[in-house]
Design a protein around this motif. Sequence first.
Motif, short mmCIF file in Angstrom:
data_model
loop_
_atom_site.label_atom_id
_atom_site.label_comp_id
_atom_site.label_asym_id
_atom_site.label_seq_id
_atom_site.Cartn_x
_atom_site.Cartn_y
_atom_site.Cartn_z
N UNK A 1 6.48 -0.16 17.59
CA UNK A 1 7.36 -0.63 18.67
C UNK A 1 6.77 -1.86 19.34
N UNK B 1 8.41 -5.53 19.58
CA UNK B 1 8.64 -6.25 20.82
C UNK B 1 8.00 -7.64 20.77
N UNK C 1 6.43 6.79 27.44
CA UNK C 1 5.38 6.79 26.40
C UNK C 1 4.47 8.01 26.55
N UNK D 1 6.29 11.01 25.42
CA UNK D 1 6.37 11.04 23.96
C UNK D 1 5.08 11.59 23.37
N UNK D 2 3.96 11.13 23.88
CA UNK D 2 2.67 11.58 23.36
C UNK D 2 2.40 13.04 23.70
N UNK E 1 4.79 15.43 24.19
CA UNK E 1 6.04 16.17 24.09
C UNK E 1 5.83 17.63 23.73
N UNK E 2 4.73 17.93 23.08
CA UNK E 2 4.48 19.32 22.72
C UNK E 2 4.14 20.20 23.91
N UNK F 1 12.49 5.97 23.18
CA UNK F 1 11.49 4.94 22.87
C UNK F 1 12.11 3.55 22.86
N UNK G 1 10.49 0.79 25.08
CA UNK G 1 10.07 -0.51 24.54
C UNK G 1 10.70 -1.65 25.32
N UNK G 2 11.99 -1.57 25.57
CA UNK G 2 12.66 -2.66 26.28
C UNK G 2 12.24 -2.73 27.74
N UNK H 1 8.83 -4.26 27.69
CA UNK H 1 8.97 -5.70 27.40
C UNK H 1 9.35 -6.45 28.66
#
Lengths: 123, 157
Positions: free
Chosen positions: A11, A15, B35, B38-39, B41-42, B124, B128-129, B132
């Motif tokens: 990702x 970007x 993020x 996501x890492x 999530x478990x 995600x 990401x956006x 950014x």
Amino acid sequence: MTARLLVLLALAVGCGALVLVRARWMQGGVGAGSRIPDGLVPAGQASWLVLTTPWCASCGPVVERLEAQGELPVVVLDVAERPDVSRALDLRQAPTVLRVGPDGEVLERRTGASAGAPAPVPF
Amino acid sequence: MATTPAPVGGARTGPPPIDPRGPRFNQAVLSVALVVGFLLQDVGGWIVIPVWALVLFVGAAFGPRYGPFLRLYAEVVKPRLAPPSELEDPRPPRFAATIGTVFLTAGTVALVAGLTGLAWGLALVVAALAGLAAVTGICVGCEVYVLIARARGLALS
């Protein structure tokens, strides 16, 4: 966890690529050497042509700074009202400030919130 | 000498411009939260998807006063910073937040449906956006708004 980190890395790379593509694209459009359509600025004299949009909060201050410098006449054009001009000049962002020569040739292009700042004095 | 036919930018048709660092702060927190979720999530990290869908919705629908991190920026962070060097129209970042809300709401629905991969894919994209935008100032959602408005020829009152 490694797979997730790789996803995040992918990702980030994506970007980065997007940033580079966009930067390249922003350099395009109207620039020095282009000619602007007739009638947008006074004929026979150099002037600033400021291309704005209604949602450009930086445009007003840029126009004010150019006017305060008093070097050249300042012409403001809202491209939301003139989409034909936006297409003809391939406008990429607002504000875009063009220094236009007496014959309608673009001599200089500036973009963004700093477009109204005086040119730096060389050493 | 100036030949200015009309007031420019948001002064003519739009709402008062805002400090662009507020949305950037919100996007930074959003990106980091997604993020980390996501890492982790478990161990319950999935909760960030519905929570941030709600956070973005409240801020986009009711204004920055009701977005918790926008409010945090306005009341805690901003007073400690120098004034912004430029302002921005609030409509594009609000549109971007709306897009984020849609994505995270869809992600929440996907979570409920057991489509964990789809849920995190959507989250995600938002992360990401948002990251950014926070890092570079390039707000893709904002630019989509501008393209749509330009295509529709809107003056945007």
